[in-house]
Design a protein around this motif. Structure first.
Motif, mmCIF file in Angstrom:
data_model
loop_
_atom_site.group_PDB
_atom_site.id
_atom_site.type_symbol
_atom_site.label_atom_id
_atom_site.label_comp_id
_atom_site.label_asym_id
_atom_site.label_seq_id
_atom_site.Cartn_x
_atom_site.Cartn_y
_atom_site.Cartn_z
ATOM 1 N N THR A 94 32.471 -16.692 -59.476
ATOM 2 C CA THR A 94 33.805 -16.765 -58.879
ATOM 3 C C THR A 94 34.834 -17.204 -59.900
ATOM 4 O O THR A 94 35.943 -16.653 -59.970
ATOM 5 N N ALA A 95 34.480 -18.185 -60.725
ATOM 6 C CA ALA A 95 35.402 -18.665 -61.749
ATOM 7 C C ALA A 95 35.693 -17.596 -62.800
ATOM 8 O O ALA A 95 36.809 -17.511 -63.309
ATOM 9 N N MET A 96 34.705 -16.763 -63.127
ATOM 10 C CA MET A 96 34.894 -15.738 -64.145
ATOM 11 C C MET A 96 35.605 -14.503 -63.607
ATOM 12 O O MET A 96 36.377 -13.851 -64.318
ATOM 13 N N VAL A 97 35.361 -14.163 -62.334
ATOM 14 C CA VAL A 97 35.906 -12.923 -61.768
ATOM 15 C C VAL A 97 37.372 -13.071 -61.380
ATOM 16 O O VAL A 97 38.125 -12.096 -61.419
ATOM 17 N N ALA A 98 37.783 -14.290 -61.033
ATOM 18 C CA ALA A 98 39.111 -14.496 -60.449
ATOM 19 C C ALA A 98 40.222 -13.815 -61.245
ATOM 20 O O ALA A 98 41.117 -13.193 -60.681
ATOM 21 N N GLY A 99 40.176 -13.928 -62.557
ATOM 22 C CA GLY A 99 41.248 -13.341 -63.356
ATOM 23 C C GLY A 99 40.860 -12.094 -64.108
ATOM 24 O O GLY A 99 41.718 -11.444 -64.710
ATOM 25 N N SER A 100 39.574 -11.723 -64.067
ATOM 26 C CA SER A 100 39.112 -10.619 -64.908
ATOM 27 C C SER A 100 39.496 -9.250 -64.367
ATOM 28 O O SER A 100 39.583 -8.285 -65.126
ATOM 29 N N PHE A 101 39.698 -9.137 -63.042
ATOM 30 C CA PHE A 101 39.993 -7.818 -62.492
ATOM 31 C C PHE A 101 41.490 -7.523 -62.435
ATOM 32 O O PHE A 101 41.891 -6.431 -62.013
ATOM 33 N N ALA A 102 42.333 -8.466 -62.852
ATOM 34 C CA ALA A 102 43.780 -8.264 -62.759
ATOM 35 C C ALA A 102 44.231 -7.090 -63.628
ATOM 36 O O ALA A 102 44.993 -6.224 -63.178
#
Length: 349
Positions: A220-228
């Protein structure tokens, strides 16, 4: 096509050599090398056993004598142990010879082959990287398409705001918040590791559940900003294609909006996204997140690289650099070839 691929492979050689040479040169001027670190650890160990004036007994042990330090014979033995008894250029060419045979060397401090260390840490990085890759693309691409179709609507505005907020929050900060709230106060998720201590005793379904339970917070911590970035790229690509003449022609022929979107627009709009798949997929195996791994006590490649730099474990630093650079160059070539696979109109000549 064959000539282009051959040319790219030939260009990889000077690029790879340049990266290794630059790193090797920088290493020569970095203070606190492995010899100095070995001496410092030995000095601390001797002082802890009996003070600064005590020596190490017979049998070739360390002979530390207070301010005199290590005797010259022992110092030469240590330098020979780490290969620093040879000139720098000779060590560099010896390293290149090893790398040409895909021999990454042996760690100075962990007494293991670099290949063995990479294999040990790889499962953690694969777990983090693959989950991040798949979840990011499975969320980002449909979200980008939906934003393009509803461009300018309230949905587009709200999702853009959420994406930008997620992108602005560093993964490490979000990870700390998740740990404090869900791991500490609520105690819904574990605080560290990928598995529980009783992993071997669990059933197959229990192992799957336990693994997903542990991986939820770091992912969750890694995905939160990676798909922007992917979501906004998908949106812009679809908007650009929707405004082209062939879309107006398709609509004029009486095709439904669904047929126009998925049959005509979809393939052309996904060209810049699909061509990035190889790099993102391979990067998922090796692009370990140091901060996330440290925060959640996950022993992966990111933590290995950081500790190797701190301890001046040069075989691990240079060996992993060679491996990752080589993989990166090949992946870049595969990404370029994907342009032809997706759009046959592309010609490299």
């Amino acid at each position: 096509m064959f000539a282009y691929i051959l040319k790219r492979f030939l260009l990889m050689i000077p690029t790879l050599l340049g990266v290794l040479l630059l790193t090797f040169v920088v290493i020569q001027f970095v203070p606190g090398g492995p010899v100095e670190q070995y001496l410092a650890e030995s000095k601390a160990g001797v002082q802890g056993m009996g003070g600064g004036d005590s020596g190490a007994g017979e049998g070739g042990g360390l002979a530390y004598r207070g301010a005199q330090g290590v005797d010259k014979q022992r110092l030469e033995q240590i330098k020979k142990l780490y290969g620093f008894d040879k000139p720098a250029h000779e060590r560099f060419f010896q390293m290149l010879g090893q790398f040409a045979r895909f021999d990454l060397g042996r760690s100075f401090f962990q007494n293991k082959d670099v290949w063995a260390l990479v294999k040990e840490k790889l499962p953690v990085s694969i777990s983090l990287g693959l989950w991040t890759f798949f979840i990011s693309y499975l969320v980002a691409v449909p979200l980008g398409v939906a934003k393009a179709v509803r461009a300018g609507s309230r949905f587009d505005f709200v999702t853009t705001l959420i994406i930008l907020v997620g992108y602005a929050i560093p993964g490490f900060v979000l990870g700390v918040a998740l740990l404090v709230i869900f791991g500490g106060q609520l105690q819904w998720f574990p605080l560290r590791g990928l598995t529980s201590p009783n992993w071997d005793e669990l059933s197959l379904m229990g192992k799957v559940t336990d693994y997903l339970w542990h991986i939820t917070l770091p992912i969750t911590a890694m995905v939160a900003g990676s798909f922007a970035v992917t979501a906004m790229l998908t949106k812009n690509a679809f908007l650009e294609e929707i405004r082209k003449q062939y879309v107006l022609t398709a609509r004029a022929k009486g095709l439904s909006e669904k047929q126009v979107l998925w049959k005509h627009v979809f393939r052309n709009a996904l060209i810049p996204i699909i061509t990035g798949f190889p790099a993102a997929f391979i990067g998922a195996f090796f692009a370990g997140s140091l901060l996330i791994e440290t925060l959640f006590s996950l022993d992966g490649l990111g933590l290995l690289s950081y500790e190797s730099v701190i301890r001046r474990d040069y075989p691990v630093v240079l060996g992993t650099l060679y491996l990752f650079t080589l993989i990166g160059l090949v992946t870049k070539l595969v990404s370029d070839l994907c342009y032809v696979w997706v759009d046959p109109r592309v010609k490299f000549d």
